[in-house]
Enzyme design. Structure first.
Site, PDB file in Angstrom:
ATOM      1  N   ARG A  78       0.816  -1.166  -0.005  1.00 40.92           N
ATOM      2  CA  ARG A  78      -0.072  -0.021  -0.009  1.00 40.92           C
ATOM      3  C   ARG A  78       0.848   1.199  -0.012  1.00 40.92           C
ATOM      4  NH1 ARG A  78      -2.934   2.917   4.508  1.00 40.92           N
ATOM      5  NH2 ARG A  78      -4.692   3.680   3.574  1.00 40.92           N
ATOM      6  N   ASN A 153      -7.227   8.138   2.405  1.00 39.64           N
ATOM      7  CA  ASN A 153      -6.716   7.535   3.938  1.00 39.64           C
ATOM      8  C   ASN A 153      -7.527   8.064   4.981  1.00 39.64           C
ATOM      9  OD1 ASN A 153      -4.824   5.804   5.756  1.00 39.64           O
ATOM     10  ND2 ASN A 153      -4.525   7.873   6.506  1.00 39.64           N
ATOM     11  N   GLU A 154      -8.302   7.227   5.629  1.00 37.73           N
ATOM     12  CA  GLU A 154      -8.814   7.632   7.312  1.00 37.73           C
ATOM     13  C   GLU A 154      -9.435   8.986   7.053  1.00 37.73           C
ATOM     14  OE1 GLU A 154      -5.842   7.572  10.131  1.00 37.73           O
ATOM     15  OE2 GLU A 154      -5.429   5.437   9.709  1.00 37.73           O
ATOM     16  N   HIS A 220      -8.811   0.169   9.833  1.00 39.63           N
ATOM     17  CA  HIS A 220      -7.827   0.410  10.494  1.00 39.63           C
ATOM     18  C   HIS A 220      -7.604  -0.259  11.738  1.00 39.63           C
ATOM     19  CE1 HIS A 220      -6.095   3.381   7.075  1.00 39.63           C
ATOM     20  NE2 HIS A 220      -6.732   2.109   6.474  1.00 39.63           N
ATOM     21  N   TYR A 222      -6.264  -0.303  15.542  1.00 41.55           N
ATOM     22  CA  TYR A 222      -5.277   0.342  16.488  1.00 41.55           C
ATOM     23  C   TYR A 222      -5.789   0.256  17.916  1.00 41.55           C
ATOM     24  CZ  TYR A 222      -2.458   1.669  12.484  1.00 41.55           C
ATOM     25  OH  TYR A 222      -1.638   1.896  11.341  1.00 41.55           O
ATOM     26  N   GLU A 249      -4.889  -1.048   7.543  1.00 36.92           N
ATOM     27  CA  GLU A 249      -3.604  -0.649   8.459  1.00 36.92           C
ATOM     28  C   GLU A 249      -3.746  -1.412   9.575  1.00 36.92           C
ATOM     29  OE1 GLU A 249      -2.554   3.269   9.087  1.00 36.92           O
ATOM     30  OE2 GLU A 249      -2.727   3.811   7.008  1.00 36.92           O
ATOM     31  N   TRP A 278       1.152  -1.583   9.080  1.00 34.29           N
ATOM     32  CA  TRP A 278       1.878  -0.066   9.024  1.00 34.29           C
ATOM     33  C   TRP A 278       3.143  -0.324  10.056  1.00 34.29           C
ATOM     34  CZ3 TRP A 278       0.461   4.382   6.606  1.00 34.29           C
ATOM     35  CH2 TRP A 278       1.253   5.248   6.914  1.00 34.29           C
TER      36      TRP A 278
END
Length: 469
Positions: A78, A153-154, A220, A222, A249, A278
């Site tokens: 990516r 992205n995001e 993503h 996290y 991610e 990531w």
């Protein structure tokens, strides 16, 4: 780029007890496309993404990264691009695609400028990201078998995340009305983590907005994904509704409260879900680097884990058939055991860390019953007042079933957190023993563990010794 979200470490995703399963139509697009919840190639062969993020827009000269991640087993990269609103503009897209093709990688191209829109005043809108893709259309058309376009992205922060649905639908429709037939990827709001479940609850509407039925949703993972059940519940919702999903991610469990990457990897493998970690290198927070200073011979503990660990890239990735690769393996049907509940937020940014070159000292131990091991202590990154360390344990001429590593600090350093080992300290003396999954090492093989430490004005490297059983 990540934003710390510690306040959401205890977020709970509420999942209904039963769901309506939607049967998705096969995509009418060419090249990479969705079929039910899977990504398939033009020939209908399933393709499961196994790769890493590369921060290209901030390190445009580091093109060796494409070959390096391929050599480590990745089938996808990516690539971080800029639209010119905050970074870039990236006008080297044709070269990026050529690098991916030369190294037999599927390219996910993403515009990073949209990160945190609505909360970060400098961020671009999704509509502005689409305008960038339109400006690059001449080099993108014809590459549908080799690339996916991750629109932005995001794209929405934590302020008014409900705006994500309309903005995403409009972006998809604008891409299609401008002739793009590519597999589109769309990131969740809440800085990609969807902790308010806006993407989860509106996934069908977004998918249906695509006239080609060729959009994959991207989560993503996290801080919000702090325990195994949170991860499982979220993935269950998409699987039960047959919605295409990738984990675009994610970070790792480098200390108590960080993302439960063990469950994430195991669940992705069992479900046949793509994942893209990531990130390769260049983070301000060096604990997120997979390779120190972009050097593939200096893999960090995170790099070792995602490339060489169970359910990692080397064990599960299959090259795309467009490059001659064989079919992807069927997802494991065995039960997936969850790792302990530990995870929290993590942060990456475009500026490079001040990581120092790896420094190490080997120490061998007295053999136990003919078994022996050596330990190499390395400083893989440091900053004022702190550092990241790694110890690589290698078995001698016979396999070992357990190990203990010891060292003594001479500069007043202390270990503050650790992973992939149990670490105790008594004054300057530190002892690390294996955990359940990495005690057994084949003859001549290695494993590693890592830690964060506090240091003073100096950080001398100690000699480590290893004892095997």
């Amino acid at each position: 780029m990540k934003r710390r979200l510690t306040i959401f470490g205890a977020a709970v995703l509420v999942v209904a007890a039963s769901f309506v399963v939607y049967a998705q139509e096969a995509s009418a697009a060419v090249g990479l496309h969705t079929s039910g919840r899977n990504i398939v190639e033009a020939n209908g062969q399933q393709f499961i993404m196994r790769g890493v993020n590369h921060p290209h827009v901030w390190y445009t000269g580091n093109t060796q990264a494409f070959a390096d991640v391929k050599a480590l087993g990745a089938n996808t990269v990516r690539v971080v691009l800029g639209s010119g609103k905050r970074w870039g503009p990236s006008n080297d897209v044709a070269n990026v695609i050529s690098l991916c093709k030369a190294n037999k990688l599927i390219c996910v191209l993403e515009v990073h400028d949209t990160t945190g829109y609505g909360e970060d005043g400098a961020a671009a809108t999704l509509d502005e990201a689409v305008n960038y893709w339109i400006s690059q259309k001449s080099v993108l058309v014809g590459q549908e078998s080799y690339i996916s376009i991750n629109i932005g992205n995001e794209p929405i922060g934590n302020n008014n995340p409900s705006q994500w649905t309309a903005a995403t639908v409009a972006a998809i429709q604008k891409m299609r009305s401008n002739g793009f037939q590519h597999l589109l990827m769309v990131d969740a709001p809440n800085w990609g983590q969807d902790w308010q479940n806006v993407m989860r609850d509106n996934a069908q509407q977004v998918y249906d907005a695509d006239t080609l039925k060729n959009t994959v949703l991207s989560i993503h993972m996290y801080a919000v994904y702090a325990n195994a059940q949170t991860i499982i519940d979220y993935l269950d919702r998409f699987q039960n509704n047959n919605w295409p999903l990738v984990i675009g991610e994610f970070g790792w469990q480098f200390q108590s409260g960080e993302v439960d990457h063990e469950t994430l990897l195991a669940q992705a493998d069992a479900r046949g879900l793509g994942y893209i970690g990531w990130s390769w290198s260049g983070n301000t927070d060096p604990v997120l680097d997979m390779a120190t200073n972009f050097n593939p011979s200096q893999l960090t503990t995170w790099g070792q884990r995602i490339f060489n660990g169970a359910h990692g890239i080397k064990a599960t990735a299959k090259e795309a058939s467009i490059y001659g690769g064989a079919a992807s393996p069927s997802p494991s049907r065995s039960s997936v055991s969850a790792s302990p509940s530990r995870s929290a937020s993590t942060s990456a940014s475009p500026s490079r860390s001040s990581a120092s070159p790896s420094r190490s000292v080997s120490g061998s131990a007295s053999p136990g019953g003919g078994r022996s091991c050596t330990a190499v202590y390395s400083v893989v990154g440091q900053w004022p007042g702190g550092f990241q360390g790694q110890v690589t344990v290698t078995a001698g001429g016979q396999a070992v079933s357990g190990w203990t590593v010891k060292w003594t600090y001479a500069g007043g350093q202390t270990v503050t957190s650790f992973w992939s080992a149990d670490v105790t300290s008594s004054g300057a003396n530190v002892t690390a023993t294996n955990v359940g999954y990495n005690g057994t090492i084949g003859a001549g093989q290695s494993t590693s563990f890592g830690f964060l430490g506090a240091s003073g004005s100096t950080n001398p490297v100690p000699t480590a010794t290893c004892t095997a059983v």
